[in-house]
Design a protein around this motif. Structure first.
Motif, PDB file in Angstrom:
ATOM      1  N   ALA A   1       0.821  -1.216   0.000  1.00  0.00           N
ATOM      2  CA  ALA A   1       0.000   0.000   0.000  1.00  0.00           C
ATOM      3  C   ALA A   1       0.852   1.262   0.000  1.00  0.00           C
ATOM      4  N   GLU A   2       1.951   1.268   0.753  1.00  0.00           N
ATOM      5  CA  GLU A   2       2.823   2.447   0.792  1.00  0.00           C
ATOM      6  C   GLU A   2       3.475   2.690  -0.563  1.00  0.00           C
ATOM      7  N   ALA A   3       4.015   1.639  -1.161  1.00  0.00           N
ATOM      8  CA  ALA A   3       4.659   1.779  -2.471  1.00  0.00           C
ATOM      9  C   ALA A   3       3.657   2.271  -3.500  1.00  0.00           C
ATOM     10  N   THR A   4       2.435   1.774  -3.445  1.00  0.00           N
ATOM     11  CA  THR A   4       1.395   2.213  -4.380  1.00  0.00           C
ATOM     12  C   THR A   4       1.141   3.702  -4.226  1.00  0.00           C
ATOM     13  N   LYS A   5       1.088   4.159  -2.995  1.00  0.00           N
ATOM     14  CA  LYS A   5       0.868   5.586  -2.737  1.00  0.00           C
ATOM     15  C   LYS A   5       2.000   6.424  -3.327  1.00  0.00           C
ATOM     16  N   TYR A   6       3.244   6.005  -3.116  1.00  0.00           N
ATOM     17  CA  TYR A   6       4.389   6.749  -3.651  1.00  0.00           C
ATOM     18  C   TYR A   6       4.386   6.728  -5.174  1.00  0.00           C
ATOM     19  N   LEU A   7       4.110   5.557  -5.722  1.00  0.00           N
ATOM     20  CA  LEU A   7       4.094   5.417  -7.175  1.00  0.00           C
ATOM     21  C   LEU A   7       3.016   6.299  -7.792  1.00  0.00           C
ATOM     22  N   PHE A   8       1.840   6.295  -7.209  1.00  0.00           N
ATOM     23  CA  PHE A   8       0.760   7.135  -7.728  1.00  0.00           C
ATOM     24  C   PHE A   8       1.130   8.608  -7.650  1.00  0.00           C
ATOM     25  N   ARG A   9       1.724   9.030  -6.547  1.00  0.00           N
ATOM     26  CA  ARG A   9       2.127  10.442  -6.417  1.00  0.00           C
ATOM     27  C   ARG A   9       3.162  10.814  -7.465  1.00  0.00           C
ATOM     28  N   LEU A  10       4.116   9.915  -7.705  1.00  0.00           N
ATOM     29  CA  LEU A  10       5.140  10.178  -8.713  1.00  0.00           C
ATOM     30  C   LEU A  10       4.522  10.265 -10.110  1.00  0.00           C
ATOM     31  N   VAL A  11       3.729   9.272 -10.474  1.00  0.00           N
ATOM     32  CA  VAL A  11       3.127   9.249 -11.808  1.00  0.00           C
ATOM     33  C   VAL A  11       2.217  10.462 -11.993  1.00  0.00           C
ATOM     34  N   SER A  12       1.460  10.817 -10.981  1.00  0.00           N
ATOM     35  CA  SER A  12       0.575  11.984 -11.071  1.00  0.00           C
ATOM     36  C   SER A  12       1.363  13.274 -11.217  1.00  0.00           C
ATOM     37  N   ALA A  13       2.448  13.397 -10.477  1.00  0.00           N
ATOM     38  CA  ALA A  13       3.263  14.614 -10.553  1.00  0.00           C
ATOM     39  C   ALA A  13       3.946  14.755 -11.912  1.00  0.00           C
ATOM     40  N   ARG A  14       4.319  13.642 -12.521  1.00  0.00           N
ATOM     41  CA  ARG A  14       4.986  13.685 -13.825  1.00  0.00           C
ATOM     42  C   ARG A  14       3.989  13.773 -14.978  1.00  0.00           C
ATOM     43  N   TYR A  15       2.741  13.432 -14.729  1.00  0.00           N
ATOM     44  CA  TYR A  15       1.712  13.389 -15.773  1.00  0.00           C
ATOM     45  C   TYR A  15       1.589  14.755 -16.454  1.00  0.00           C
ATOM     46  N   GLY A  16       1.907  14.792 -17.726  1.00  0.00           N
ATOM     47  CA  GLY A  16       1.846  16.032 -18.492  1.00  0.00           C
ATOM     48  C   GLY A  16       3.014  16.965 -18.250  1.00  0.00           C
ATOM     49  N   ALA A  17       3.916  16.609 -17.339  1.00  0.00           N
ATOM     50  CA  ALA A  17       5.042  17.477 -17.003  1.00  0.00           C
ATOM     51  C   ALA A  17       6.380  16.894 -17.444  1.00  0.00           C
ATOM     52  N   GLY A  18       6.463  15.576 -17.565  1.00  0.00           N
ATOM     53  CA  GLY A  18       7.702  14.919 -17.950  1.00  0.00           C
ATOM     54  C   GLY A  18       7.417  13.523 -18.445  1.00  0.00           C
ATOM     55  N   SER A  19       8.386  12.946 -19.096  1.00  0.00           N
ATOM     56  CA  SER A  19       8.223  11.624 -19.699  1.00  0.00           C
ATOM     57  C   SER A  19       8.791  10.537 -18.798  1.00  0.00           C
ATOM     58  N   ILE A  20       8.125   9.390 -18.824  1.00  0.00           N
ATOM     59  CA  ILE A  20       8.613   8.203 -18.144  1.00  0.00           C
ATOM     60  C   ILE A  20       8.899   7.149 -19.208  1.00  0.00           C
ATOM     61  N   VAL A  21      10.101   6.599 -19.187  1.00  0.00           N
ATOM     62  CA  VAL A  21      10.440   5.446 -20.005  1.00  0.00           C
ATOM     63  C   VAL A  21      10.461   4.286 -19.018  1.00  0.00           C
ATOM     64  N   LEU A  22       9.668   3.277 -19.267  1.00  0.00           N
ATOM     65  CA  LEU A  22       9.435   2.228 -18.285  1.00  0.00           C
ATOM     66  C   LEU A  22       9.641   0.862 -18.922  1.00  0.00           C
ATOM     67  N   THR A  23      10.262  -0.058 -18.181  1.00  0.00           N
ATOM     68  CA  THR A  23      10.364  -1.446 -18.634  1.00  0.00           C
ATOM     69  C   THR A  23       9.601  -2.321 -17.647  1.00  0.00           C
ATOM     70  N   ALA A  24       8.858  -3.286 -18.179  1.00  0.00           N
ATOM     71  CA  ALA A  24       8.092  -4.203 -17.328  1.00  0.00           C
ATOM     72  C   ALA A  24       8.030  -5.577 -17.980  1.00  0.00           C
ATOM     73  N   ASN A  25       8.109  -6.602 -17.148  1.00  0.00           N
ATOM     74  CA  ASN A  25       8.064  -7.987 -17.633  1.00  0.00           C
ATOM     75  C   ASN A  25       6.649  -8.515 -17.812  1.00  0.00           C
ATOM     76  N   THR A  26       5.661  -7.729 -17.426  1.00  0.00           N
ATOM     77  CA  THR A  26       4.277  -8.173 -17.550  1.00  0.00           C
ATOM     78  C   THR A  26       3.446  -7.103 -18.246  1.00  0.00           C
ATOM     79  N   GLY A  27       2.348  -7.513 -18.821  1.00  0.00           N
ATOM     80  CA  GLY A  27       1.433  -6.586 -19.473  1.00  0.00           C
ATOM     81  C   GLY A  27       0.442  -5.999 -18.488  1.00  0.00           C
ATOM     82  N   PHE A  28      -0.335  -5.035 -18.955  1.00  0.00           N
ATOM     83  CA  PHE A  28      -1.268  -4.304 -18.096  1.00  0.00           C
ATOM     84  C   PHE A  28      -2.258  -5.204 -17.372  1.00  0.00           C
ATOM     85  N   SER A  29      -2.737  -6.237 -18.034  1.00  0.00           N
ATOM     86  CA  SER A  29      -3.765  -7.087 -17.417  1.00  0.00           C
ATOM     87  C   SER A  29      -3.248  -7.729 -16.127  1.00  0.00           C
ATOM     88  N   ARG A  30      -1.965  -7.973 -16.041  1.00  0.00           N
ATOM     89  CA  ARG A  30      -1.389  -8.581 -14.828  1.00  0.00           C
ATOM     90  C   ARG A  30      -1.027  -7.551 -13.770  1.00  0.00           C
TER      91      ARG A  30
END
Length: 187
Positions: free
Chosen positions: A113-142
């Motif tokens: 829950a804590e990591a989710t909160k931090y991640l959401f704050r980061l993604v929200s703060a960067r949304y429309g303000a900066g780009s994220i290049v992300l690598t993930a081993n799973t697709g969105f459904s997972r």
């Protein structure tokens, strides 16, 4: 913080049938940074996601954009630790400030829950303000299974994928041992 950057030279796109070289080369122009779009590299381990993500981020750096490369788990650990010592806003700003943030190994393990909160704050703060290049081993459904609640997953993923370029890595891994010695193992 990019470490070794292999670049696109010698990358065999024919082994990645869903990955279009022209799209990757266009991303290396940095236009996605100006447009504040994200780039999501998705696929199984060993298919070249990190190599391509680093090449794109390196090209942005060479074009004069500010960049930061970090393992997602290390960033979340840093944000958690900063919360304990009262430096959270400064730590969050470190990840929000660069024009390009490379988050490697996103969703490698479930988020609490804590990591989710931090991640959401980061993604929200960067949304429309900066780009994220992300690598993930799973697709969105997972990804829903990695977050403590479906609503938390939807909120973060919605902002990550809005106007993003999604690179799908398919095919067989080229990783393997250099040498195998001895009798076969009983499995």
């Amino acid at each position: 913080h990019l470490g070794t950057v292999e670049g696109l030279d010698g990358f065999d796109f024919s082994l990645r049938p869903q990955l279009e070289p022209r799209v990757v080369k266009e991303l290396c122009t940095g236009r996605f940074v100006e447009e504040r779009r994200n780039v999501l590299c998705l696929g199984q381990p060993g298919l070249g996601k990190t190599r391509i993500a680093k090449a794109i981020t390196h090209a942005a750096c060479l074009a004069g954009y500010s960049t930061l490369c970090v393992l997602c788990a290390e960033m979340l650990e840093d944000l958690h630790a900063s919360h304990a010592d009262g430096t959270f806003h400064r730590a969050l700003r470190r990840y929000v400030k660069p024009q390009v943030l490379l988050l490697d190994e996103f969703a490698y393990e479930p988020f609490d829950a804590e990591a989710t909160k931090y991640l959401f704050r980061l993604v929200s703060a960067r949304y429309g303000a900066g780009s994220i290049v992300l690598t993930a081993n799973t697709g969105f459904s997972r990804w829903v299974r990695l977050f403590p609640s479906e609503s938390a997953a939807v909120a973060a993923v919605d902002r990550l994928i809005d106007r993003a370029t999604i690179l799908r890595f398919t095919g067989k891994t080229k990783r393997g041992p250099e040498q195998i010695v001895g009798a076969p193992l009983d499995e």
